[in-house]
Scaffold this active site. Structure first.
Site, short mmCIF file in Angstrom:
data_model
loop_
_atom_site.label_atom_id
_atom_site.label_comp_id
_atom_site.label_asym_id
_atom_site.label_seq_id
_atom_site.Cartn_x
_atom_site.Cartn_y
_atom_site.Cartn_z
N ARG A 196 10.09 149.45 -27.56
CA ARG A 196 11.49 148.44 -27.54
C ARG A 196 11.12 146.88 -26.86
O ARG A 196 10.29 147.18 -25.84
CB ARG A 196 12.67 148.86 -27.73
CG ARG A 196 13.02 149.79 -28.59
CD ARG A 196 13.26 148.73 -29.79
NE ARG A 196 14.40 149.33 -31.20
CZ ARG A 196 13.18 149.56 -32.10
NH1 ARG A 196 12.02 149.41 -31.97
NH2 ARG A 196 14.20 150.29 -32.79
N GLU A 233 13.22 138.29 -31.22
CA GLU A 233 12.16 139.08 -32.12
C GLU A 233 12.44 137.81 -33.36
O GLU A 233 14.07 137.51 -33.63
CB GLU A 233 11.28 140.00 -32.54
CG GLU A 233 10.65 141.05 -31.46
CD GLU A 233 10.76 142.01 -32.19
OE1 GLU A 233 11.69 142.57 -33.74
OE2 GLU A 233 10.10 142.90 -31.25
N HIS A 279 5.45 143.51 -34.84
CA HIS A 279 6.59 144.94 -34.91
C HIS A 279 5.85 145.86 -36.26
O HIS A 279 6.86 145.40 -37.63
CB HIS A 279 8.26 144.07 -35.19
CG HIS A 279 8.88 145.08 -34.64
ND1 HIS A 279 10.00 145.39 -34.14
CD2 HIS A 279 8.59 146.97 -34.69
CE1 HIS A 279 11.15 145.85 -33.96
NE2 HIS A 279 9.67 147.16 -34.07
P1 NAD Z 1 12.62 159.64 -29.23
O1 NAD Z 1 14.06 159.76 -28.46
O2 NAD Z 1 11.57 161.30 -30.03
O3 NAD Z 1 11.96 159.85 -27.33
C1 NAD Z 1 11.81 158.89 -26.53
C2 NAD Z 1 11.38 159.66 -25.22
O4 NAD Z 1 12.51 158.95 -24.17
C3 NAD Z 1 12.60 160.64 -25.41
O5 NAD Z 1 11.96 162.05 -24.79
C4 NAD Z 1 13.58 160.90 -23.94
O6 NAD Z 1 14.06 162.11 -22.99
C5 NAD Z 1 12.50 160.02 -22.90
N1 NAD Z 1 13.11 158.80 -22.42
C6 NAD Z 1 14.29 158.25 -23.04
N2 NAD Z 1 15.15 157.69 -21.46
C7 NAD Z 1 14.17 157.52 -20.18
C8 NAD Z 1 13.40 157.20 -19.39
N3 NAD Z 1 13.96 155.95 -18.93
N4 NAD Z 1 12.06 156.73 -19.00
C9 NAD Z 1 11.12 157.64 -19.43
N5 NAD Z 1 11.66 158.51 -20.81
C10 NAD Z 1 12.65 157.93 -21.32
O7 NAD Z 1 12.21 158.69 -30.05
P2 NAD Z 1 10.57 158.15 -30.75
O8 NAD Z 1 10.80 158.44 -32.06
O9 NAD Z 1 9.55 158.30 -29.65
O10 NAD Z 1 10.75 156.25 -30.27
C11 NAD Z 1 10.69 155.98 -30.02
C12 NAD Z 1 10.67 154.43 -29.01
O11 NAD Z 1 10.44 153.91 -30.30
C13 NAD Z 1 12.13 154.04 -29.71
O12 NAD Z 1 12.32 153.16 -28.91
C14 NAD Z 1 12.07 153.70 -31.39
O13 NAD Z 1 13.44 152.67 -31.21
C15 NAD Z 1 11.28 152.96 -31.31
N6 NAD Z 1 9.99 152.99 -32.45
C16 NAD Z 1 9.97 151.84 -32.15
C17 NAD Z 1 8.96 151.66 -33.83
C18 NAD Z 1 8.14 150.58 -33.83
O14 NAD Z 1 8.10 149.89 -35.31
N7 NAD Z 1 7.39 149.41 -33.12
C19 NAD Z 1 9.15 152.59 -35.09
C20 NAD Z 1 9.39 153.45 -34.77
C21 NAD Z 1 9.93 153.89 -33.30
C1 MLT Z 2 12.42 151.63 -36.06
O1 MLT Z 2 13.12 151.66 -34.99
O2 MLT Z 2 12.37 152.39 -36.39
C2 MLT Z 2 10.86 151.29 -35.61
O3 MLT Z 2 11.22 149.56 -35.14
C3 MLT Z 2 10.32 150.34 -36.97
C4 MLT Z 2 11.43 149.29 -38.15
O4 MLT Z 2 12.12 147.97 -36.80
O5 MLT Z 2 11.95 149.21 -39.39
#
Ligand code: NAD
Ligand code: MLT
Length: 310
Positions: free
Chosen positions: A230, A259, A278
């Site tokens: 994020r 963004e 993104h």
């Molecule tokens: P998830 O909930 O499975 O994993 C997140 C992990 O972060 C958990 O294990 C949690 O314990 C840990 N966590 C929480 N706070 C923390 C801290 N302060 N320090 C260290 N660890 C901490 O989530 P996920 O599905 O793996 O997604 C992770 C991130 O990726 C999210 O921010 C999500 O929005 C983002 N994401 C981005 C995209 C993109 O398009 N770039 C796509 C999907 C997800």
């Molecule tokens: C998400 O949170 O799933 C990702 O950031 C991807 C998206 O924005 O669709």
């Protein structure tokens, strides 16, 4: 018949599911005022990341029962405002896990081998092999911050590439980290020892600007950092300054504090910086997964079945 508004680009597979139980209007690119004007007609709203569902929009949605976010993060929805009005907010926690993990891995390799700049150079007509000597990831240390769904997959693949894995996640057990081949360590140690740092955490008050001038100063001058989680977890001004001063080796960002990315020092930096708009979840497969996942939840609520909230 119930009415669903789809206000961001969603895969047709999701629209087909919604159409079985509702009239579906797809209206992409609405301005906030336009959305406020029409939202009162709808029982459900399906979005991706472009629509910001503010308190004002929620209050105008007098018929709304559910807001579906085709993706993981619901940070573009005022969830407390929705909850106060009894509107359930649902998401797709797993539909784009692999897509986002693969994007982070692609960023690690692209940074190591200068692929974007080498490609641009050949396309400009050059044949410059000397400027693009890279580094191997084999036997290097990867620091995974956040060992959840995406971080775990990144760790599993990085392990098979011969990387040594450190992880920081205060909410997972040492046993779970060991199962994934990771040594669970304190954040400072990860910053000091990692050759590559990849962020897979949510944006919360604790993680906002987790990467700042102070933490960047703890990293190796050759360290490369990847953010496909994020925007706002990295202080972009501090990152650009650290890169310019040679305090760290490189950065690859898919997400930004604001963004679309506006004016930014990061744009002016060279092959040590890779920026993507993104794209983490932007695979054909992930978009089908999240569309189906969220459309099924909206369909169930329209049919009066219980919802699974985000
Ligand atoms: P998830 O909930 O499975 O994993 C997140 C992990 O972060 C958990 O294990 C949690 O314990 C840990 N966590 C929480 N706070 C923390 C801290 N302060 N320090 C260290 N660890 C901490 O989530 P996920 O599905 O793996 O997604 C992770 C991130 O990726 C999210 O921010 C999500 O929005 C983002 N994401 C981005 C995209 C993109 O398009 N770039 C796509 C999907 C997800
Ligand atoms: C998400 O949170 O799933 C990702 O950031 C991807 C998206 O924005 O669709």
């Amino acid at each position: 018949m119930s009415k669903v508004l789809v206000s961001d680009s969603i895969d047709q597979a999701g629209i087909d599911i919604l159409s079985q139980v509702a009239t579906v209007d797809v209206k992409i690119g609405l301005k906030p005022a336009e959305l406020i004007e029409i939202i009162g007609e709808y029982d459900a709203l399906m979005i991706r990341s472009s629509t910001r569902v503010t308190q004002e929009i929620i209050e105008a949605g007098t018929q709304l029962k559910i807001i579906g976010r085709a993706g993981v993060g619901v940070d573009n929805v005022d969830v407390p405002a929705a909850t106060r009005r009894g509107i359930v907010v649902v998401n797709s926690p797993e539909g784009n896990t692999i897509a986002a993990a693969e994007h982070a891995l692609a960023m690690i390799l692209a940074l190591s081998r200068h692929i974007p700049d080498a490609n641009a150079s050949v396309k400009r007509g050059a044949w410059d092999r000397n400027s693009f000597v890279g580094a191997e990831v084999y036997k290097k240390t990867l620091g995974v911050v956040g060992l959840g769904k995406i971080g775990s997959h990144v760790a599993a693949v990085a392990k098979t590439m011969g990387m040594k894995l450190l992880a920081y996640d205060p909410f997972i057990s040492t046993e779970r980290a060991e199962q994934l081949g990771c040594q669970l360590v304190e954040l400072d140690l990860l910053f000091q020892q990692a050759d590559y740092i990849t962020l897979h955490i949510p944006k919360t008050p604790e993680t906002t600007h987790l990467i700042n001038a102070t933490t960047l100063a703890k990293m190796k001058p050759t360290a490369r950092i990847v953010n496909c989680a994020r925007g706002g977890i990295i202080d972009e001004v501090a990152l650009a300054a650290a890169l310019k001063a040679g305090k760290i080796g490189g950065a690859a960002l898919d997400v930004f504090e604001s963004e679309p990315l506006g004016e930014s020092e990061l744009r002016s930096l060279g092959k040590e910086v890779i920026l993507t708009p993104h794209l983490g979840a932007s695979t054909a497969e992930a978009q089908v997964n999240v569309a189906i996942d969220v459309a099924e939840q909206i369909r169930d609520v329209i049919l009066g079945l219980p919802a699974r909230s985000a």
